[in-house]
Design a protein around this motif. Sequence first.
Motif, short mmCIF file in Angstrom:
data_model
loop_
_atom_site.label_atom_id
_atom_site.label_comp_id
_atom_site.label_asym_id
_atom_site.label_seq_id
_atom_site.Cartn_x
_atom_site.Cartn_y
_atom_site.Cartn_z
N CYS A 1 0.67 -1.13 -0.18
CA CYS A 1 -0.04 -0.05 0.06
C CYS A 1 0.71 1.11 -0.01
O CYS A 1 1.92 1.15 0.46
CB CYS A 1 -0.93 -0.03 1.31
SG CYS A 1 -2.15 1.44 1.11
N ASP B 1 0.51 3.56 2.02
CA ASP B 1 0.48 4.40 3.40
C ASP B 1 1.99 4.58 3.57
O ASP B 1 2.71 3.90 3.68
CB ASP B 1 -0.15 3.11 4.12
CG ASP B 1 -0.57 3.59 5.48
OD1 ASP B 1 -1.73 3.95 5.84
OD2 ASP B 1 0.33 4.40 6.35
N HIS C 1 -1.99 -4.06 5.14
CA HIS C 1 -1.64 -3.65 6.47
C HIS C 1 -2.49 -3.31 7.27
O HIS C 1 -4.02 -3.07 6.73
CB HIS C 1 -0.50 -2.18 6.58
CG HIS C 1 -1.29 -0.97 5.89
ND1 HIS C 1 -1.80 -0.06 6.66
CD2 HIS C 1 -1.54 -0.85 4.67
CE1 HIS C 1 -2.18 0.76 5.87
NE2 HIS C 1 -2.09 0.47 4.69
N CYS D 1 -5.70 0.12 7.39
CA CYS D 1 -5.58 0.72 5.93
C CYS D 1 -6.87 1.69 5.71
O CYS D 1 -7.78 1.26 5.45
CB CYS D 1 -5.68 -0.43 5.09
SG CYS D 1 -5.26 -0.01 3.46
N GLY D 2 -6.50 3.01 5.17
CA GLY D 2 -7.46 3.89 4.90
C GLY D 2 -8.31 3.35 3.64
O GLY D 2 -9.46 3.79 3.32
ZN LIG Z 1 -3.56 1.35 3.27
#
Ligand SMILES: [Zn+2]
Length: 247
Positions: A99, A101, A152, A155-156
């Motif tokens: 990701c 992130d 993860h 996670c957004g």
């Molecule tokens: Zn994420």
Amino acid sequence: MPGKSSTIGNSHWSRRGFLKSTGIATTTTVLGIAPAWHLTYAAALTKAKREKLTPDDVIALMKKGNERFSRGKESPHDYLAQQKTSAKGQYPAAVILSCIDSRAPAETIMDLGIGDCFNARVAGNITNDDILGSMEFACKLAGAKVVLVMGHTACGAIKGAIDNAQLGNLTGLLAKIRPAVEATQYQGERSATNYGFVDAVARKNVELTMVDIHRRSPVLAELETSGAIKIAGAMYNLETGRVDFFA
Ligand SMILES: [Zn+2]
């Protein structure tokens, strides 16, 4: 190459393990001069070193790297030396799909150096034709031995998919995560505010992405069947700093 240009490539990525494979590490440890992780690492992963590694070896070394990271005992990377030694050629051992992130940088949390892995990053670590093409390049043409899909916690992108968030091009990206939301078996509140559910969806999303890679890339599927590569999944826990490998 004991004692010379020992890097993550020449030591941690060694099949026999760091302490056993680098004479200087053993010596200094035996003499009690310095713990292994205080050594300086110079050169990037070489072709010869990578060829000695099996896909399982590579996964084991990524696990060990994460253990070092999570204990605050990372290798003291000499990035300039790694940059210089890898400038004329690269022999990465893995391609990681993770990701975007900011809290989950794969190389950092698995204590990898320059030249150790390819890294594709996209919100929610989903795949698409371009990422599959990148992975095929990484494995079939450049010799990487592991495809690691790493999600993860918290996670957004997963939260956004659960909430059916709509925003420009993000809408289409989140649609690729929706199948994981639907497929997640979960007893309890199925909402983006319930982190238990969010993390369960994130893991399911990794699993489905792995299935997607198999299904949509005959090139990678064939490499895995022949034993040349392994397609693996993992979840990184933002709270603990630990990467949990599975499948
Ligand atoms: Zn994420």
